[in-house]
Design a protein around this motif. Sequence first.
Motif, PDB file in Angstrom:
ATOM      1  N   PHE A  56       7.272  29.046  31.570  1.00 41.25           N
ATOM      2  CA  PHE A  56       7.923  30.342  31.745  1.00 41.25           C
ATOM      3  C   PHE A  56       9.449  30.205  31.699  1.00 41.25           C
ATOM      4  O   PHE A  56      10.159  31.213  31.720  1.00 41.25           O
ATOM      5  CB  PHE A  56       7.505  30.971  33.082  1.00 41.25           C
ATOM      6  CG  PHE A  56       6.162  31.632  33.027  1.00 41.25           C
ATOM      7  CD1 PHE A  56       6.039  33.020  32.986  1.00 41.25           C
ATOM      8  CD2 PHE A  56       5.004  30.869  32.999  1.00 41.25           C
ATOM      9  CE1 PHE A  56       4.804  33.628  32.921  1.00 41.25           C
ATOM     10  CE2 PHE A  56       3.757  31.467  32.939  1.00 41.25           C
ATOM     11  CZ  PHE A  56       3.654  32.855  32.899  1.00 41.25           C
ATOM     12  N   TRP A  57       9.926  28.984  31.638  1.00 39.53           N
ATOM     13  CA  TRP A  57      11.362  28.704  31.548  1.00 39.53           C
ATOM     14  C   TRP A  57      11.495  27.280  31.043  1.00 39.53           C
ATOM     15  O   TRP A  57      10.672  26.426  31.394  1.00 39.53           O
ATOM     16  CB  TRP A  57      12.006  28.861  32.925  1.00 39.53           C
ATOM     17  CG  TRP A  57      13.486  29.125  32.920  1.00 39.53           C
ATOM     18  CD1 TRP A  57      14.455  28.362  33.522  1.00 39.53           C
ATOM     19  CD2 TRP A  57      14.167  30.221  32.308  1.00 39.53           C
ATOM     20  NE1 TRP A  57      15.696  28.921  33.319  1.00 39.53           N
ATOM     21  CE2 TRP A  57      15.546  30.068  32.568  1.00 39.53           C
ATOM     22  CE3 TRP A  57      13.746  31.320  31.548  1.00 39.53           C
ATOM     23  CZ2 TRP A  57      16.502  30.964  32.106  1.00 39.53           C
ATOM     24  CZ3 TRP A  57      14.694  32.217  31.080  1.00 39.53           C
ATOM     25  CH2 TRP A  57      16.049  32.035  31.359  1.00 39.53           C
ATOM     26  N   PRO A  58      12.469  26.974  30.194  1.00 42.07           N
ATOM     27  CA  PRO A  58      12.595  25.597  29.715  1.00 42.07           C
ATOM     28  C   PRO A  58      12.711  24.630  30.889  1.00 42.07           C
ATOM     29  O   PRO A  58      13.491  24.861  31.824  1.00 42.07           O
ATOM     30  CB  PRO A  58      13.897  25.640  28.902  1.00 42.07           C
ATOM     31  CG  PRO A  58      14.023  27.068  28.462  1.00 42.07           C
ATOM     32  CD  PRO A  58      13.485  27.872  29.604  1.00 42.07           C
ATOM     33  N   PRO A  59      11.950  23.546  30.883  1.00 42.10           N
ATOM     34  CA  PRO A  59      11.951  22.658  32.057  1.00 42.10           C
ATOM     35  C   PRO A  59      13.328  22.104  32.398  1.00 42.10           C
ATOM     36  O   PRO A  59      13.658  21.935  33.576  1.00 42.10           O
ATOM     37  CB  PRO A  59      10.979  21.540  31.653  1.00 42.10           C
ATOM     38  CG  PRO A  59      10.802  21.663  30.173  1.00 42.10           C
ATOM     39  CD  PRO A  59      11.015  23.096  29.844  1.00 42.10           C
ATOM     40  N   GLU A  60      14.166  21.849  31.390  1.00 40.79           N
ATOM     41  CA  GLU A  60      15.500  21.304  31.652  1.00 40.79           C
ATOM     42  C   GLU A  60      16.391  22.276  32.431  1.00 40.79           C
ATOM     43  O   GLU A  60      17.399  21.872  33.020  1.00 40.79           O
ATOM     44  CB  GLU A  60      16.199  20.939  30.340  1.00 40.79           C
ATOM     45  CG  GLU A  60      15.507  19.851  29.544  1.00 40.79           C
ATOM     46  CD  GLU A  60      14.332  20.361  28.704  1.00 40.79           C
ATOM     47  OE1 GLU A  60      13.640  19.525  28.091  1.00 40.79           O
ATOM     48  OE2 GLU A  60      14.112  21.595  28.655  1.00 40.79           O
ATOM     49  N   LEU A  61      16.015  23.564  32.429  1.00 43.32           N
ATOM     50  CA  LEU A  61      16.791  24.577  33.149  1.00 43.32           C
ATOM     51  C   LEU A  61      16.205  24.901  34.515  1.00 43.32           C
ATOM     52  O   LEU A  61      16.770  25.705  35.249  1.00 43.32           O
ATOM     53  CB  LEU A  61      16.879  25.864  32.315  1.00 43.32           C
ATOM     54  CG  LEU A  61      17.532  25.732  30.940  1.00 43.32           C
ATOM     55  CD1 LEU A  61      17.601  27.090  30.253  1.00 43.32           C
ATOM     56  CD2 LEU A  61      18.933  25.120  31.051  1.00 43.32           C
ATOM     57  N   VAL A  62      15.084  24.286  34.863  1.00 40.75           N
ATOM     58  CA  VAL A  62      14.510  24.466  36.195  1.00 40.75           C
ATOM     59  C   VAL A  62      15.374  23.703  37.186  1.00 40.75           C
ATOM     60  O   VAL A  62      15.827  22.584  36.912  1.00 40.75           O
ATOM     61  CB  VAL A  62      13.046  23.973  36.232  1.00 40.75           C
ATOM     62  CG1 VAL A  62      12.470  24.082  37.644  1.00 40.75           C
ATOM     63  CG2 VAL A  62      12.201  24.797  35.257  1.00 40.75           C
ATOM     64  N   SER A  63      15.626  24.276  38.348  1.00 37.58           N
ATOM     65  CA  SER A  63      16.638  23.744  39.264  1.00 37.58           C
ATOM     66  C   SER A  63      16.368  22.317  39.710  1.00 37.58           C
ATOM     67  O   SER A  63      17.301  21.539  39.918  1.00 37.58           O
ATOM     68  CB  SER A  63      16.759  24.650  40.487  1.00 37.58           C
ATOM     69  OG  SER A  63      15.530  24.712  41.206  1.00 37.58           O
ATOM     70  N   VAL A 193       8.046  27.672  25.425  1.00 31.14           N
ATOM     71  CA  VAL A 193       8.130  28.783  26.378  1.00 31.14           C
ATOM     72  C   VAL A 193       7.175  29.899  25.964  1.00 31.14           C
ATOM     73  O   VAL A 193       6.958  30.150  24.769  1.00 31.14           O
ATOM     74  CB  VAL A 193       9.587  29.293  26.454  1.00 31.14           C
ATOM     75  CG1 VAL A 193       9.699  30.530  27.340  1.00 31.14           C
ATOM     76  CG2 VAL A 193      10.504  28.185  26.968  1.00 31.14           C
ATOM     77  N   GLN A 194       6.607  30.576  26.977  1.00 30.30           N
ATOM     78  CA  GLN A 194       5.679  31.684  26.735  1.00 30.30           C
ATOM     79  C   GLN A 194       6.284  32.722  25.788  1.00 30.30           C
ATOM     80  O   GLN A 194       7.455  33.105  25.934  1.00 30.30           O
ATOM     81  CB  GLN A 194       5.322  32.370  28.059  1.00 30.30           C
ATOM     82  CG  GLN A 194       4.521  31.538  29.030  1.00 30.30           C
ATOM     83  CD  GLN A 194       3.057  31.413  28.611  1.00 30.30           C
ATOM     84  OE1 GLN A 194       2.590  32.058  27.673  1.00 30.30           O
ATOM     85  NE2 GLN A 194       2.333  30.557  29.331  1.00 30.30           N
ATOM     86  N   PRO A 195       5.504  33.216  24.810  1.00 32.74           N
ATOM     87  CA  PRO A 195       6.032  34.219  23.877  1.00 32.74           C
ATOM     88  C   PRO A 195       6.628  35.447  24.551  1.00 32.74           C
ATOM     89  O   PRO A 195       7.646  35.978  24.095  1.00 32.74           O
ATOM     90  CB  PRO A 195       4.801  34.593  23.034  1.00 32.74           C
ATOM     91  CG  PRO A 195       3.952  33.359  23.064  1.00 32.74           C
ATOM     92  CD  PRO A 195       4.142  32.780  24.436  1.00 32.74           C
ATOM     93  N   LEU A 196       6.045  35.917  25.639  1.00 33.02           N
ATOM     94  CA  LEU A 196       6.588  37.102  26.312  1.00 33.02           C
ATOM     95  C   LEU A 196       7.984  36.821  26.852  1.00 33.02           C
ATOM     96  O   LEU A 196       8.896  37.654  26.716  1.00 33.02           O
ATOM     97  CB  LEU A 196       5.672  37.553  27.449  1.00 33.02           C
ATOM     98  CG  LEU A 196       6.182  38.799  28.185  1.00 33.02           C
ATOM     99  CD1 LEU A 196       5.121  39.876  28.265  1.00 33.02           C
ATOM    100  CD2 LEU A 196       6.672  38.439  29.585  1.00 33.02           C
ATOM    101  N   ILE A 197       8.183  35.655  27.455  1.00 35.79           N
ATOM    102  CA  ILE A 197       9.499  35.304  27.985  1.00 35.79           C
ATOM    103  C   ILE A 197      10.508  35.197  26.846  1.00 35.79           C
ATOM    104  O   ILE A 197      11.661  35.646  26.961  1.00 35.79           O
ATOM    105  CB  ILE A 197       9.434  33.978  28.769  1.00 35.79           C
ATOM    106  CG1 ILE A 197       8.400  34.054  29.894  1.00 35.79           C
ATOM    107  CG2 ILE A 197      10.815  33.615  29.317  1.00 35.79           C
ATOM    108  CD1 ILE A 197       8.655  35.125  30.919  1.00 35.79           C
TER     109      ILE A 197
END
Length: 311
Positions: A56-63, A193-197
């Motif tokens: 649901f979000w690129p893993p590198e941008l997960v906190s 990433v999910q197409p909807l996101i």
Amino acid sequence: MTTVSEPDPALLQDALGPLRDRERVAQRLLDASARHSFDPDRDIDWDAPFEDGKWFWPPELVSLYDTPLWRRMPEEQRRELARHEAASLASLGIWFEIILMQLLVRHIYDRSVTSRHVRYALTEIADECRHSMMFARMIEKGGTPAYPVPHAYHQLGRVLKSISTTPGSFAATLLGEEILDWMQRLAFPDERVQPLIRSVTRIHVVEEARHVRYAREELRRQMVTAPRWERELTRLSSGEAARVFSRCFINPGVYEAVGLDRRVAVAEVRASGHRTEVMRAGAKRLTDFLDDIGVLRGPGRRLWRSSGLIA
């Protein structure tokens, strides 16, 4: 008898120049809006199921990415954290956009209702309304709670938007738009990433590019023409807004939602060199611009440093 002298044509041209420039920019943005605007209710397939194994979000941008805690987490828990962080960022976006809409309405309150500058501001407000509804629908579709900012910062937002100067309003606009925009530009082409996101972020990136241009052009003008006290207050208020924004960027409730210890997770995020680099990279285009036009000076710069968005 007192005579009234005719205005100096050169001085009149100097006075009208910024107004004409403002109108030209606004017309170009109106033309771009006519060509490239979206209706998220129709342009996103909200009924499509989520795809297994996608983020649901690129893993590198997960906190927590690349922290010791991240390395101990199973892949499924990492993806679940990304889902909740996407909802947290969408919630933050809604909060900021509601503030920005109020600031824009204040900005145009005393201006000519027939000007293109005002017409584009109203166009942007309409865009922000759609974006807020789009983000809320995305949160609901993702099956997570919304993540409001902490109550103290929610109340501080009331103060910031009430005392904000005109240039301060546009500095806050850019702060709320440019860092998220940088992240979304990485998200929407990412096939993991999910197409909807990806659809949501693509719409937001395309339309926010116009909002950023509008805010940058107006802030540059304001930092030249505003009185000194207003420029100084803008430096302070933008620094405080940056501090609040960085504190609210991810709601710590996301960690508890996926079974992590909140205090441990928050401590690891704060100690993460990767996270610091991500946030500064996201802010760099903005902070370079603000530095160039004289916003990042004096005590305000110290507030920006305390936000972690500049070194």
